[in-house]
Write an enzyme that holds these catalytic residues in place. Structure first.
Site, PDB file in Angstrom:
ATOM      1  N   GLN A   1     -11.362 -12.592  -4.575  1.00 10.92           N
ATOM      2  CA  GLN A   1     -11.250 -12.594  -3.118  1.00 10.92           C
ATOM      3  C   GLN A   1     -12.509 -13.261  -2.550  1.00 10.92           C
ATOM      4  O   GLN A   1     -13.610 -12.981  -3.002  1.00 10.92           O
ATOM      5  CB  GLN A   1     -11.140 -11.155  -2.588  1.00 10.92           C
TER       6      GLN A   1
ATOM      7  N   CYS B   1      -1.387 -11.843   0.810  1.00 13.33           N
ATOM      8  CA  CYS B   1      -2.094 -12.789   1.676  1.00 13.33           C
ATOM      9  C   CYS B   1      -1.085 -13.621   2.459  1.00 13.33           C
ATOM     10  O   CYS B   1      -1.461 -14.615   3.084  1.00 13.33           O
ATOM     11  CB  CYS B   1      -3.022 -13.685   0.851  1.00 13.33           C
TER      12      CYS B   1
HETATM   13  C1  LIG Z   1      -3.901 -12.912  -5.213  1.00  9.37           C
HETATM   14  S1  LIG Z   1      -4.556 -12.959  -6.839  1.00  9.37           S
HETATM   15  C2  LIG Z   1      -4.917 -11.228  -7.012  1.00  9.37           C
HETATM   16  C3  LIG Z   1      -5.993 -10.885  -8.001  1.00  9.37           C
HETATM   17  C4  LIG Z   1      -6.505  -9.458  -7.976  1.00  9.37           C
HETATM   18  N1  LIG Z   1      -5.510  -8.484  -7.626  1.00  9.37           N
HETATM   19  C5  LIG Z   1      -7.722  -9.333  -7.092  1.00  9.37           C
HETATM   20  O1  LIG Z   1      -7.795  -8.478  -6.219  1.00  9.37           O
HETATM   21  O2  LIG Z   1      -8.675 -10.121  -7.309  1.00  9.37           O
HETATM   22  C6  LIG Z   1      -3.142 -13.187  -7.806  1.00  9.37           C
HETATM   23  C7  LIG Z   1      -3.377 -13.149  -9.308  1.00  9.37           C
HETATM   24  O3  LIG Z   1      -2.099 -13.250  -9.947  1.00  9.37           O
HETATM   25  C8  LIG Z   1      -2.231 -14.020 -11.125  1.00  9.37           C
HETATM   26  N2  LIG Z   1      -0.874 -14.518 -11.418  1.00  9.37           N
HETATM   27  C9  LIG Z   1      -0.238 -15.607 -10.917  1.00  9.37           C
HETATM   28  N3  LIG Z   1       1.019 -15.661 -11.377  1.00  9.37           N
HETATM   29  C10 LIG Z   1       1.188 -14.585 -12.182  1.00  9.37           C
HETATM   30  C11 LIG Z   1       2.289 -14.092 -12.927  1.00  9.37           C
HETATM   31  N4  LIG Z   1       3.450 -14.736 -12.943  1.00  9.37           N
HETATM   32  N5  LIG Z   1       2.128 -12.948 -13.631  1.00  9.37           N
HETATM   33  C12 LIG Z   1       0.932 -12.310 -13.643  1.00  9.37           C
HETATM   34  N6  LIG Z   1      -0.145 -12.729 -12.947  1.00  9.37           N
HETATM   35  C13 LIG Z   1      -0.013 -13.849 -12.225  1.00  9.37           C
HETATM   36  C14 LIG Z   1      -3.259 -15.077 -10.763  1.00  9.37           C
HETATM   37  O4  LIG Z   1      -3.871 -15.577 -11.940  1.00  9.37           O
HETATM   38  C15 LIG Z   1      -4.217 -14.263  -9.879  1.00  9.37           C
HETATM   39  O5  LIG Z   1      -5.252 -13.695 -10.659  1.00  9.37           O
END
Ligand SMILES: C[S@@+](CC[C@H](N)C(=O)[O-])C[C@H]1O[C@@H](n2cnc3c(N)ncnc32)[C@H](O)[C@@H]1O
Length: 427
Positions: free
Chosen positions: A242, A385
């Protein structure tokens, strides 16, 4: 609008401010940078408009469920910048490319953490000494594409701000030759940036509109420790984090408080990144259990401790989350998998008592929403988001009722926001 938590620093009170809580920016006024599209609107009004937009887009949230939005600081809040290297060899600029494709220097951008602003002059002096040419987009020539800089909060405990902590410094370059040139200066980089916990070079040979390539060579260090109150999260060069440390801290604290209230026996954190939600919730549940025991509520023999499991696609982020759990002595496990595949492959008896999801902008999508709808999971927290994809996903899960919701102004001066909702299964 429900009550708004007042920003931690008063807005519009400094010399040269626009009055009425408006943050003045000389680059915006000169028409050089329009990234902060809402900067002419007072921060509290921006926040009210974001809340109003969420209320409109999310009819599933009852009026009474909205908690006061979190505003935070209107300046110095960005812990990470991704700057275009412009100018010429020996006289680089760090900022964006203007409409004429020339570099606009944004080293004094007011929304970046003060610690970032403090280190940028040394970064551009270093790049000048290399003699490497900035990448010229129209001509497709040159080497230096971007500098990515992330600043950890200073280690002052929960109240620390983002000035002067450790940093992660990444250079994005076009060719192997530039990579070798920077590698040969590793000693100089380490002397010049003693607070750099990580220094790396990312290779982006293609001419395309992305901010980094697939290959990363780490010249120094391993992770940047982000100390967020009770938990230290470890960032590696390509992990998501974030961008607003203060808002992230508040978001994790809010979701932890919801988790403690719900007292689940097990928790999943899908799309967990480096483990922000999972680790904060694991810590909060452990503390809550300890306090209950101290008040004389003896857990029954063999009463299970809540189990916490994070799921994330990125292997490096999962490694980081495991490291953080080990260091904090937290009983949280992490696995690298696609979130939807993981859920679909789980036996229904393994479904958690609390499910947390924090997907990318596209949302969780119909397949995972459908799985949750049929899962029997009693409590759900969805942090998003993108209120549009959140609204779509909530509509696909009618068995759940929103009990609480809160807007977090993760991105002041833009229309972007984070919104977290707590739901309970009603059917
Ligand atoms: C909005 S970020 C949230 C990260 C974490 N919850 C934080 O607070 O920092 C979304 C995360 O989902 C992961 N991601 C994207 N596609 C995904 C999928 N299909 N399955 C699992 N994780 C995924 C990305 O690598 C990223 O780390």
């Amino acid at each position: 609008m429900s009550g708004v938590r007042i920003p931690t620093r008063p807005t519009g009170s400094g010399p040269g401010e626009g009055g009425a809580g408006v943050l003045r920016c000389r680059h915006f006024d000169a028409g050089e940078c329009r990234s902060c599209t809402l900067i002419e609107i007072p921060h509290l009004e921006q926040l009210a408009a974001k809340e109003a937009r969420c209320r409109e887009l999310l009819p599933a949230v009852p009026e009474t469920a909205w908690a006061p939005a979190f505003g935070g600081a209107d300046r110095g809040f960005r812990n990470r910048v991704k700057l275009v290297v412009g100018g010429s060899a020996g006289r680089v600029t760090l900022g964006i490319l203007g409409p004429d494709r020339r570099g606009v220097d944004l080293r004094d951008c007011r929304i970046q953490a003060p610690g970032i602003a403090a280190v940028l002059p040394a970064v551009s002096r270093f790049l000048d000494r290399t003699g490497l040419a900035p990448y010229d987009v129209p001509a497709r020539r040159g080497e230096l594409k971007f500098v990515h800089l992330t600043m950890a909060p200073e280690d002052r405990g929960a109240g620390g701000d983002a000035s002067g902590g450790e940093l992660m410094l990444r250079f994005v370059v076009r060719s192997e030759a530039a990579l070798r040139a920077l590698r040969s200066r590793t000693g100089e980089l380490r002397r010049e940036f003693p607070r750099a916990a990580v220094i790396s070079v990312n290779l982006l040979p293609e001419h395309k509109a992305v901010l980094e390539g697939e290959r990363e060579e780490v010249l120094h260090g391993e992770t940047l420790p982000m100390r967020l109150g009770p938990v230290t999260l470890h960032l590696r060069p390509r992990s998501f984090f974030q961008t607003n440390t203060e808002a992230a801290r508040e978001l994790y604290a809010q979701v932890s408080a919801w988790a403690v209230e719900g007292a689940p026996d097990s928790v999943w954190d899908l799309y967990c990144g480096v483990g922000g939600f999972a680790l904060h919730v694991a810590h909060a549940l452990r503390e809550a259990g300890g306090q209950r025991r101290a008040r004389g509520f003896r857990a029954g023999p063999g009463a299970p401790k809540p189990t916490v499991l994070g799921v994330e696609l990125g292997e490096a982020a999962v490694d980081s989350a495991r490291r953080s759990a080990r260091e904090a002595g937290l009983d949280a496990r992490f696995t690298a998998a696609d979130a939807t595949d993981f859920a679909l492959a789980s036996a229904s008896r393994d479904a958690p008592g609390l499910l947390i999801v924090n997907p990318p902008r596209r949302g969780i999508g119909p397949v995972l929403a459908d799985w949750i709808e049929g899962s029997g999971v009693p409590q759900l927290v969805y942090s998003s988001c993108n209120p549009e994809s959140l609204a779509r996903d909530l509509a696909a899960m009618p068995a759940y009722r929103v009990r609480e919701a809160r807007v977090f102004d993760m991105f002041p001066h833009t229309s972007h926001l984070e919104v977290a909702v707590r739901l309970e299964r009603s059917a």
